[in-house]
Design an enzyme around this catalytic site. Structure first.
Site, mmCIF file in Angstrom:
data_model
loop_
_atom_site.group_PDB
_atom_site.id
_atom_site.type_symbol
_atom_site.label_atom_id
_atom_site.label_comp_id
_atom_site.label_asym_id
_atom_site.label_seq_id
_atom_site.Cartn_x
_atom_site.Cartn_y
_atom_site.Cartn_z
ATOM 1 N N CYS A 1 -2.343 9.982 6.558
ATOM 2 C CA CYS A 1 -2.689 9.514 5.209
ATOM 3 C C CYS A 1 -3.362 8.154 5.249
ATOM 4 O O CYS A 1 -4.160 7.819 4.379
ATOM 5 C CB CYS A 1 -1.439 9.430 4.346
ATOM 6 S SG CYS A 1 -0.760 11.047 4.009
ATOM 7 N N ARG B 1 2.675 5.946 -3.853
ATOM 8 C CA ARG B 1 3.292 7.260 -3.632
ATOM 9 C C ARG B 1 4.768 7.179 -3.273
ATOM 10 O O ARG B 1 5.502 8.135 -3.470
ATOM 11 C CB ARG B 1 2.534 8.014 -2.530
ATOM 12 C CG ARG B 1 2.615 7.357 -1.164
ATOM 13 C CD ARG B 1 1.632 7.999 -0.188
ATOM 14 N NE ARG B 1 1.823 7.519 1.172
ATOM 15 C CZ ARG B 1 1.472 6.322 1.635
ATOM 16 N NH1 ARG B 1 0.919 5.459 0.816
ATOM 17 N NH2 ARG B 1 1.694 5.975 2.876
ATOM 18 N N CYS C 1 -16.687 -1.352 11.435
ATOM 19 C CA CYS C 1 -15.934 -0.329 10.689
ATOM 20 C C CYS C 1 -14.685 -0.999 10.138
ATOM 21 O O CYS C 1 -14.574 -2.221 10.119
ATOM 22 C CB CYS C 1 -15.590 0.849 11.588
ATOM 23 S SG CYS C 1 -14.398 0.437 12.862
ATOM 24 N N CYS D 1 13.421 28.361 20.791
ATOM 25 C CA CYS D 1 14.284 29.296 20.053
ATOM 26 C C CYS D 1 14.133 30.724 20.561
ATOM 27 O O CYS D 1 14.700 31.650 19.988
ATOM 28 C CB CYS D 1 14.013 29.216 18.548
ATOM 29 S SG CYS D 1 12.555 30.115 17.984
ATOM 30 N N SER E 1 0.823 -1.221 0.000
ATOM 31 C CA SER E 1 0.000 0.000 0.000
ATOM 32 C C SER E 1 0.854 1.267 0.000
ATOM 33 O O SER E 1 0.330 2.366 -0.054
ATOM 34 C CB SER E 1 -0.935 0.009 1.208
ATOM 35 O OG SER E 1 -0.179 0.100 2.402
ATOM 36 N N ASN E 2 2.186 1.125 0.089
ATOM 37 C CA ASN E 2 3.062 2.302 0.009
ATOM 38 C C ASN E 2 3.332 2.711 -1.441
ATOM 39 O O ASN E 2 3.681 3.849 -1.721
ATOM 40 C CB ASN E 2 4.451 2.003 0.618
ATOM 41 C CG ASN E 2 4.414 1.594 2.073
ATOM 42 O OD1 ASN E 2 5.243 0.818 2.507
ATOM 43 N ND2 ASN E 2 3.451 2.104 2.828
HETATM 44 ZN ZN LIG Z 1 10.628 28.966 18.088
#
Ligand SMILES: [Zn+2]
Length: 444
Positions: free
Chosen positions: A230, A115, A399, A291, A111-112
Site C-alpha cells: 500500500c 485507514r 524519484c 498440510c 500517514s496511517n
Molecule cells: Zn496446504
C-alpha cells in the site's frame, strides 16, 4: 548540584505519576501485566450487563445466548493493527469476543490515519498495538485486549498462536502470510486472511475444515520485485475497512459455531466497480509441504529468507549504481544554485507529479515507461531542445525514495548509449530532498 538533582528527581516522579494517570484514562493495557495464559472462561450464563449490551445480536436465532457465551469464551489473535486490523479488532471487541490479542511492531504515523481508524492524531508515535488495544477496551471493557508490540517471527509465532482459537491475518507482506499460514496449520487454528490494495480487496479462510491452506494455493512465494504494497501502490482507506470488517464477521461466525462462507472460496471485492465476487479455490493439495499427506515443514522456517523479502513494509534501499553514477541532494542543490545547465528527469507517476516537484524544469518519464519507444523519443527531443547547441548536458534522474531512479538510470544507460551523456540518479530522491534541503517540502 545536589539541589538540582533533587529537583530533577521530583520532576521525574511527577511525570511518572502523570504518565500513569494518562494510561489509566486511555485504558492502555500494560503488556507485562495483562498477558493471561489462561483461555477465556467458558461460562454457562450471561450477566445482566451482557444481556443489555448485546441484546440486538442476542435476539438473532443464529447467535442467541449460546452463541454469545461461545463468543465470550473465544480468543482471537489479530496480526497487524493497520487498515485491516483496526476495523477487525473493533468489531470483535464490540461483539464481545472474550480475548483479543493485537500484534504490531510499529508505531502510529500520520500517514496511517486515513485507514487505520483506531489510532488518532494524539496517538502519533505511540505503539500501534497499544493504541488499538486501548480503543477496543474503551469501547468494551468486558473484553480482554492484549497488545503485543513485537515483530511476529519463527521464534515467537507458535507460542503466541497457541493461546488463541482463531487467527486473523491483517498483515501487509508475503513473509508474514507464509509464517502465519504454517504456524496456524501446525497449531490447527483457522486463519482468516484479508488483503487490500488500491480499490481492491480479498478475503479467504485458510486451514479450516477440509479447505486448502495458503501454501496449497501458492507453493512458491512471488518474486519480491513483483509485490506491491500500500505504501507504493496506494489504497483507499475504506477498502481495508470493508475487508477487515468481513474478517471480523468470519471470525465471529466461526466462534459461534456457524459455518464460514470462505472455506476453499475467495471473496474478491472491486470497490471501483462496486462488485463482490466469490470464486472457488483449488482444493487442499495432497503434496502441500505443510498440510499435505507427508509434510516436510513440521516446524517454522526462516520466512524472510524463503520469500526473499522482509516481514514489514519499511522501505528497502536499492544499491544498483556505482558511486560515479550518483549525486547527493546537497550536490544537486549546488547545481541549481549555480544555475548550471542540466536535464532533470522525474520518473514518478503523473499523479505523484501533481503532489510535488523539485523547483526546476523537469521532464516526467514514469519508470514504467522507460522502455517505451515513444517515451524515449520525446525524452531525446527534450534533451536536444534543452542542449540547444551545447554539448552533452548532464542528465539527473529523481524519484520519490531513490530506488526507481536507479532502475531508470540503468535502463536509460542502454537506451541512450549513442549519446555521450553523463547520467546520474539523485540519491535518496525527494525524501532526501525534504530531509536535508527543504524541510517544508511535502513528504507522502
Ligand atoms: Zn496446504
Amino acid at each position: 548540584m545536589e539541589k538540582e538533582i533533587e529537583a530533577l528527581k521530583l520532576q521525574l516522579q511527577l511525570k511518572e505519576k502523570e504518565n500513569r494517570r494518562l494510561k489509566e484514562l486511555l485504558k492502555i493495557p500494560d503488556p507485562d501485566t495483562c498477558i493471561s495464559h489462561e483461555r477465556p472462561e467458558l461460562r454457562t450464563c450471561l450477566t445482566n450487563a451482557e444481556i443489555g449490551r448485546y441484546s440486538r445480536q442476542l435476539i438473532l436465532p443464529e447467535i442467541g445466548v449460546q452463541g454469545q457465551l461461545k463468543l465470550a469464551g473465544t480468543s482471537v489473535l489479530v496480526v497487524g493493527a493497520g487498515g485491516l486490523g483496526c476495523p477487525a479488532g473493533i468489531y470483535l471487541a464490540a461483539a464481545g469476543v472474550g480475548r483479543i490479542g493485537i500484534v504490531d511492531y510499529d508505531e502510529v504515523e500520520l500517514s496511517n490515519l486515513h485507514r487505520q481508524i483506531l489510532h488518532s492524531e494524539g496517538k502519533v508515535g505511540m505503539a500501534k498495538s497499544s493504541s488499538a488495544a486501548s480503543a477496543c477496551t474503551q469501547l468494551n471493557s468486558l473484553v480482554q485486549c492484549v497488545p503485543y508490540r513485537i515483530q511476529l517471527d519463527s521464534s515467537n509465532a507458535l507460542q503466541i498462536i497457541k493461546l488463541y482459537d482463531i487467527v486473523l491475518d491483517a498483515s501487509d507482506n508475503v513473509a508474514t502470510r507464509y509464517l502465519l499460514n504454517d504456524a496456524c496449520i501446525l497449531s490447527q487454528k483457522p486463519l482468516v486472511s484479508g488483503s487490500a490494495l488500491r480499490f481492491e480487496g480479498q478475503l479467504t479462510v485458510y486451514g479450516y475444515k477440509d479447505g486448502p491452506c495458503y501454501r496449497c494455493l501458492y507453493p512458491k512465494p512471488p518474486p519480491p520485485e513483483t509485490v506491491t504494497n500500500c505504501s507504493d501502490g496506494g489504497v483507499l482507506g475504506v477498502i481495508p475497512g470493508i475487508i477487515g470488517s468481513m474478517q471480523a464477521l468470519e471470525a465471529i461466525k466461526i466462534a459461534c459455531g456457524m459455518e464460514s462462507s470462505f472455506c476453499q472460496k475467495m471473496l474478491l471485492f472491486d470497490g471501483q466497480e462496486g462488485i463482490f465476487r466469490t470464486i472457488k479455490l483449488r482444493p487442499k493439495q495432497p503434496k502441500c509441504r505443510v498440510c499435505g499427506d507427508s509434510p516436510d515443514i513440521t516446524e517454522l522456517i526462516d520466512y524472510q529468507q524463503f520469500c526473499g523479502s522482509r516481514a514489514d513494509d519499511k522501505e528497502k534501499s536499492l544499491n544498483l549504481l556505482g558511486k560515479e553514477e550518483r549525486i547527493s541532494v546537497q550536490e544537486y542543490k549546488q547545481i541549481l544554485d549555480n544555475g548550471q545547465k542540466h536535464v532533470l528527469i522525474d520518473v514518478r507517476m503523473q499523479v505523484e507529479m501533481e503532489i510535488c516537484q523539485l523547483p526546476t524544469d523537469n521532464f516526467n518519464l514514469p519508470v514504467s515507461c522507460v522502455d517505451r519507444d515513444d517515451s524515449l523519443a520525446s525524452l531525446k527531443d527534450h534533451i536536444q531542445t534543452k542542449s540547444a547547441g551545447d554539448e552533452d548536458l548532464p542528465v539527473y534522474v529523481v524519484c520519490r525514495r531513490g530506488n526507481d531512479s536507479q532502475v531508470a538510470v540503468q535502463k536509460l544507460k542502454n537506451h541512450l548509449k549513442s549519446y555521450s551523456i553523463q547520467l546520474k540518479d539523485i540519491t535518496g530522491g525527494l525524501y532526501a530532498w525534504a530531509k536535508h534541503i527543504d524541510t517544508n517540502f511535502p513528504v507522502y
